[in-house]
Design an enzyme around this catalytic site. Structure first.
Site, PDB file in Angstrom:
ATOM      1  N   ASP A  12       4.212  -5.767  -0.620  1.00 37.59           N
ATOM      2  CA  ASP A  12       3.110  -4.645  -1.914  1.00 37.59           C
ATOM      3  C   ASP A  12       3.102  -3.282  -0.676  1.00 37.59           C
ATOM      4  OD1 ASP A  12       0.912  -5.919  -0.870  1.00 37.59           O
ATOM      5  OD2 ASP A  12       0.099  -4.711  -1.762  1.00 37.59           O
ATOM      6  N   ASP A  17       1.740  -4.892   4.890  1.00 37.70           N
ATOM      7  CA  ASP A  17       3.345  -5.238   4.837  1.00 37.70           C
ATOM      8  C   ASP A  17       4.400  -4.705   5.609  1.00 37.70           C
ATOM      9  OD1 ASP A  17       2.276  -6.404   2.176  1.00 37.70           O
ATOM     10  OD2 ASP A  17       1.096  -4.792   2.339  1.00 37.70           O
ATOM     11  N   ASN A  41      -1.182  -2.575  -3.005  1.00 36.29           N
ATOM     12  CA  ASN A  41      -1.822  -1.371  -1.816  1.00 36.29           C
ATOM     13  C   ASN A  41      -0.725   0.271  -2.614  1.00 36.29           C
ATOM     14  OD1 ASN A  41      -2.436  -3.007  -0.242  1.00 36.29           O
ATOM     15  ND2 ASN A  41      -0.953  -3.035   0.665  1.00 36.29           N
ATOM     16  N   THR A 126       2.079 -11.183   0.695  1.00 34.38           N
ATOM     17  CA  THR A 126       1.551 -10.530   1.229  1.00 34.38           C
ATOM     18  C   THR A 126       0.230  -9.272   0.241  1.00 34.38           C
ATOM     19  OG1 THR A 126       3.325  -8.985   2.268  1.00 34.38           O
ATOM     20  CG2 THR A 126       2.139 -11.343   3.518  1.00 34.38           C
ATOM     21  N   PHE A 165      -9.226  -7.360  -1.518  1.00 30.14           N
ATOM     22  CA  PHE A 165      -8.104  -6.881  -2.184  1.00 30.14           C
ATOM     23  C   PHE A 165      -7.211  -7.460  -3.071  1.00 30.14           C
ATOM     24  CE2 PHE A 165      -4.622  -4.190  -3.469  1.00 30.14           C
ATOM     25  CZ  PHE A 165      -5.180  -3.451  -4.791  1.00 30.14           C
ATOM     26  N   ASN A 166      -6.242  -8.657  -2.810  1.00 28.98           N
ATOM     27  CA  ASN A 166      -5.494  -9.023  -2.608  1.00 28.98           C
ATOM     28  C   ASN A 166      -5.362  -9.565  -4.641  1.00 28.98           C
ATOM     29  OD1 ASN A 166      -2.936  -7.447  -1.388  1.00 28.98           O
ATOM     30  ND2 ASN A 166      -2.466  -8.960  -0.025  1.00 28.98           N
ATOM     31  N   HIS A 238      -3.064  -7.340   9.069  1.00 32.82           N
ATOM     32  CA  HIS A 238      -3.300  -8.221   7.729  1.00 32.82           C
ATOM     33  C   HIS A 238      -2.433  -8.826   8.079  1.00 32.82           C
ATOM     34  CE1 HIS A 238      -7.296  -6.949   7.056  1.00 32.82           C
ATOM     35  NE2 HIS A 238      -7.081  -5.584   6.488  1.00 32.82           N
ATOM     36  N   ASP A 239      -1.393  -9.111   7.093  1.00 36.80           N
ATOM     37  CA  ASP A 239       0.331  -9.680   6.589  1.00 36.80           C
ATOM     38  C   ASP A 239       1.059  -9.947   7.559  1.00 36.80           C
ATOM     39  OD1 ASP A 239      -1.422  -8.323   3.774  1.00 36.80           O
ATOM     40  OD2 ASP A 239       0.242  -7.011   3.488  1.00 36.80           O
TER      41      ASP A 239
END
Length: 309
Positions: A12, A17, A41, A126, A165-166, A238-239
């Site tokens: 996203d 990402d 996102n 992700t 969040f995800n 993060h991703d």
């Protein structure tokens, strides 16, 4: 490339990402078969455009992109524009996409890609897990090697005090994925928050050329939110950590544990309840990231982004 791992990136984009996508493209250890997009996102329309724009940047129009779920399974959609901006990739300039996504829904593209692959496929989601939950409804995990996802946390949250969040965005989808019986690895905030891309690393990226400059500009924008929220001088990517875990096993330390998703509580909606100390007799269903070689991760990231020029 027969010894490379075939992967599908379900994303996203999103700053992190976009960097995860570039890391995958620059790494011979993985073969990126397809990119699928999901709400998260930003809206699905924007995340799909962003995936195409990042592929355009490095001239990879050979990789199919398919748009998937525009909203969670049952919840109302909510975007993270407070982190990623109005476009989802605020910061650097990127022209509009040069092509459109394929006509297939993301789940149909994944089904076809997995069925056609001579080797087991690794899924790297992700974003919210809506597409993956819908996929597993149709294929029972056949021909899927494993799912290495960015999401969740053992002990913190970034959208609420309790949740990442995800997972929070579509907890019902996450619940289905963790209960699916497919091999799941969870790369959560506990790990990604240990690896901050600082201004000095951003300068190293900038010095590698156009793509590295693009990544550094993404981080410049992404860091603002993290500075204001956490007081950090830098941002977690993060991703990209999830992709790095597939590329280079050993960068992330994991423990085999039980993970349950909280779907009923409003206070703890989307919490990944990780039985880190084996307090219950619930069976282990995931490998959970607990530590990371941050220096090794950034060495890999800078070296690979430099390959893209």
């Amino acid at each position: 490339m027969s010894d490379s791992t075939p992967i599908i990136l379900d994303c996203d984009p999103g700053h992190d990402d976009a960097i995860a996508l570039l890391l995958a493209l620059a790494s011979p250890e993985v073969e990126l078969l397809a990119v699928t997009t999901v709400h998260g996102n930003q809206t699905l329309e924007k995340t799909t455009a962003n995936a195409l724009r990042v592929l355009d940047l490095v001239g990879r129009d050979d990789i199919p992109v398919a748009a998937g779920a525009s909203r969670p399974l049952i919840r109302e959609p909510k975007v993270a524009d407070h982190v990623h901006g109005e476009s989802g990739l605020d910061g650097p300039f990127l022209p509009p996409p040069q092509r459109t996504p394929v006509a297939q829904h993301a789940v149909d593209l994944m089904l076809a890609t997995i069925a056609a692959s001579p080797r087991l496929v690794t899924l790297v989601p992700t974003g919210p897990l809506t597409n993956i939950a819908l996929l597993l409804e149709q294929c029972d995990g056949r021909n899927i090697e494993r799912i290495v996802l960015m999401g969740g946390a053992i002990a913190e949250g970034n959208i609420t005090p309790a949740a990442e969040f995800n997972i929070w965005a579509d907890p019902e989808a996450a619940d289905r994925v963790f209960r699916s019986g497919v091999d799941v690895t969870m790369i959560g905030l506990d790990v990604t928050h240990q690896a901050l891309l600082t201004p000095s690393i951003a300068e190293r990226l900038r010095s590698t050329g156009r793509t590295g400059t693009f990544v550094a500009e993404l981080v410049d924008f992404f860091s603002r939110y993290h500075r204001e929220t956490y007081g950090w001088d830098g941002a977690p990517i993060h991703d990209a950590v999830a992709v790095a875990h597939v590329i280079r096993p050993g960068l992330v330390e994991t423990k085999r544990r039980n993970v349950e998703i909280e779907v009923d509580s409003e206070l703890c909606r989307g919490r990944t309840v990780v039985d880190l100390w084996n307090r219950t007799d619930r069976p282990a269903n995931a490998d959970v990231g607990v530590g990371i070689d941050a220096d090794g991760f950034f060495e890999l990231l800078v070296e690979r982004i430099a390959r893209l020029g």
